[in-house]
Design an enzyme around this catalytic site. Structure first.
Site, PDB file in Angstrom:
ATOM      1  N   HIS A 189      68.336  -7.654   9.842  1.00  0.00           N
ATOM      2  CA  HIS A 189      69.391  -8.660   9.748  1.00  0.00           C
ATOM      3  C   HIS A 189      69.522  -9.192   8.325  1.00  0.00           C
ATOM      4  CE1 HIS A 189      69.908  -9.383  14.221  1.00  0.00           C
ATOM      5  NE2 HIS A 189      68.830  -8.621  14.161  1.00  0.00           N
ATOM      6  N   ASP A 212      73.817 -15.694  11.360  1.00  0.00           N
ATOM      7  CA  ASP A 212      73.438 -14.696  12.355  1.00  0.00           C
ATOM      8  C   ASP A 212      73.610 -15.254  13.765  1.00  0.00           C
ATOM      9  OD1 ASP A 212      71.432 -13.088  14.084  1.00  0.00           O
ATOM     10  OD2 ASP A 212      71.491 -11.973  12.201  1.00  0.00           O
TER      11      ASP A 212
END
Length: 486
Positions: free
Chosen positions: A24, A132
């Site tokens: 990520h 995120d």
């Protein structure tokens, strides 16, 4: 006499908060650079022990005049029952499997992170936050400060479309067995899955901690300003259109974001420090014929058993192909290798224990195919390098990505994995591995896939260049965000 208005328009300021896992963090750091090179003031937020993974890239960017700042906040892991220093998904103790209690505690830390993040927002006063999807509270935080929140979940449009359809129609609840295929409803392309291939979080029938997380993700998604996606229009045009026009979500494709790294140093320094000197690695590749090397890597999370690693080794040896094989550091004991393997393979194979300069390897002329777990970053990096792929999905949305590679784009061959098994993967026998590798490297079918993959790689590069589809989408997004400032 011309009167010039000397009032300077403040620079658009966007704050990025990546989830603390390399899969990520890496694309979001690239994304931060993309925004910054487009004239946006950018700030990336992370925690003390994650600073080394982003520092080199950010420092090099700043030294070249790109406006990127870094803010470091304490990660309250001990307060949530995690060991001191557990600040990254990779630092969660595991032993060939997932420790769900530790994962649960990690998500508890995520909730505790809201307060320090909001205190930082009070100081920074950004115009937008890109966060995120795991930080489900960020949408409420954005509303509190009167700014847009863009979601990033590290997957592509097909995956987003499949997830939406499964959530809405729940087709997996209408099959008689876990291995019975079902068609994803209301989705172009007649995509089929089995319940076995779905992430555990999505198919649990009883309410628990993880089903609650999925519910919160969905609620946060629906309330967010929109999605920012590491993809490009030409890669999955049907599903970009479906997500925007049928699902009805605002979304911008700005990828492949890895292509923002032009210099060798930028490509080599993404994520953790490489376990091999890049010059040694590139010199080894220079000694090989074009398209003659198979690159084998399963990402930063996969934790194969010794038995599976040995099966891979035996399969590679039998194929007779040159190879680079990346194995996680945890597998340092040598009993996973057949006796004398490295000596037999000397000159023909290179084993990297730990972290590899993946983009450099994929882009090298000697590399002919990529054996991958179908994580979205790896999939997109393989596409950008113009490589056909052997697909070996394991968990999360990786089976969805396999469908894109093998059925939609037709640039890959599966090893035949049938079941989603978190982290350790479904066991694959050497014969299946050998067959897939040979098929991707040799013969008429291999040439056809290589040709399609190469063309797609050129299209990927064009997408991020001036006037390309992702270039236009990024600029449209920046203009829209600028127009929404108070």
């Amino acid at each position: 006499m011309v009167i010039v208005d000397s009032t300077e328009i403040p620079q658009l300021h966007v704050v990025f908060l990546p989830f603390m896992g390399h899969g990520h963090m890496i694309p979001m750091v690239d994304m931060t650079k993309l925004f910054a090179t487009s004239g946006v003031k950018t700030t990336i937020v992370t925690t003390p022990l994650n600073v080394p993974f982003v520092w080199t890239t950010i420092e090099r960017s700043k030294n070249s005049g790109i406006d990127i700042d870094i803010k470091v906040l304490k990660w309250p892991c001990v307060e949530a029952g995690l060991p001191e220093g557990c600040e990254n998904l990779e630092s969660i103790p595991t032993s060939h499997g997932v420790k769900w209690d530790m994962i649960r505690n990690f998500f508890t830390v995520i909730d505790l992170f809201q307060q320090p993040f909001e205190q930082l927002m009070q100081q920074c006063k950004p115009d937008c936050i890109v966060v995120d999807l795991f930080f489900v509270w960020a949408t409420d935080t954005a509303h509190k400060f009167g700014i847009p929140r863009l979601m990033f979940n590290g997957s592509g449009f097909l995956s987003l479309c499949i997830s939406d359809s499964i959530n809405l129609y729940q087709p997996h609840k209408r099959v008689e067995s876990d291995s019975e295929p079902f068609v994803i409803p209301n989705l172009p392309g007649d995509i089929k899955l089995t319940k076995d291939q779905m992430p555990d979080m999505l198919k649990q029938s009883e309410e628990n901690f993880f089903t609650e997380i999925v519910k919160r993700w969905r609620e946060s998604e629906l309330k967010s300003y929109g999605f920012i996606v590491n993809s490009f229009y030409e890669l999955e045009a049907t599903y970009v259109d479906h997500y925007r026009n049928v699902v009805g979500m605002k979304a911008w494709h700005i990828g492949p974001v890895s292509l923002c790294n032009k210099m060798i140093e930028d490509k080599a320094d993404r994520g953790k420090k490489s376990s091999i000197d890049r010059h040694k690695c590139l010199n080894w590749l220079d000694s090989k014929q074009p398209h003659s090397v198979v690159y084998i890597c399963f990402g930063s999370v996969v934790d194969f058993s010794a038995a599976q690693l040995k099966e891979i080794a035996l399969a590679i040896e039998t194929t007779g192909q040159n190879f680079i094989w990346v194995v996680r550091e945890e597998n340092k004991e040598e009993d996973w290798l057949p006796e004398g393997f490295e000596k037999i393979m000397e000159g023909k194979g290179l084993i990297i224990r730990g972290w590899a300069p993946q983009v450099l390897i994929l882009e090298h002329e000697a590399t002919g195919a990529f054996v991958t777990h179908c994580g979205w970053n790896s999939t997109l990096e393989g596409v950008s390098a113009g490589l056909p792929m052997v697909t070996w999905p394991m968990f999360a949305e990786q089976f969805y990505n396999e469908k894109l590679v093998t059925e939609v784009l037709k640039i890959g061959i599966g090893v035949g994995v049938r079941k989603c098994v978190e982290v350790v993967g479904d066991f694959v026998k050497r014969d299946a591995i050998e067959k897939a590798v040979k098929e991707i490297m040799v013969g008429e079918k291999a040439e056809e896939m290589r040709s399609r993959a190469k063309a797609l790689g050129e299209t990927a590069k064009g997408a991020v260049e001036n006037g390309g589809s992702s270039f236009r989408d990024l600029n449209a997004l920046i203009r829209e965000l600028s127009s929404k400032r108070h």
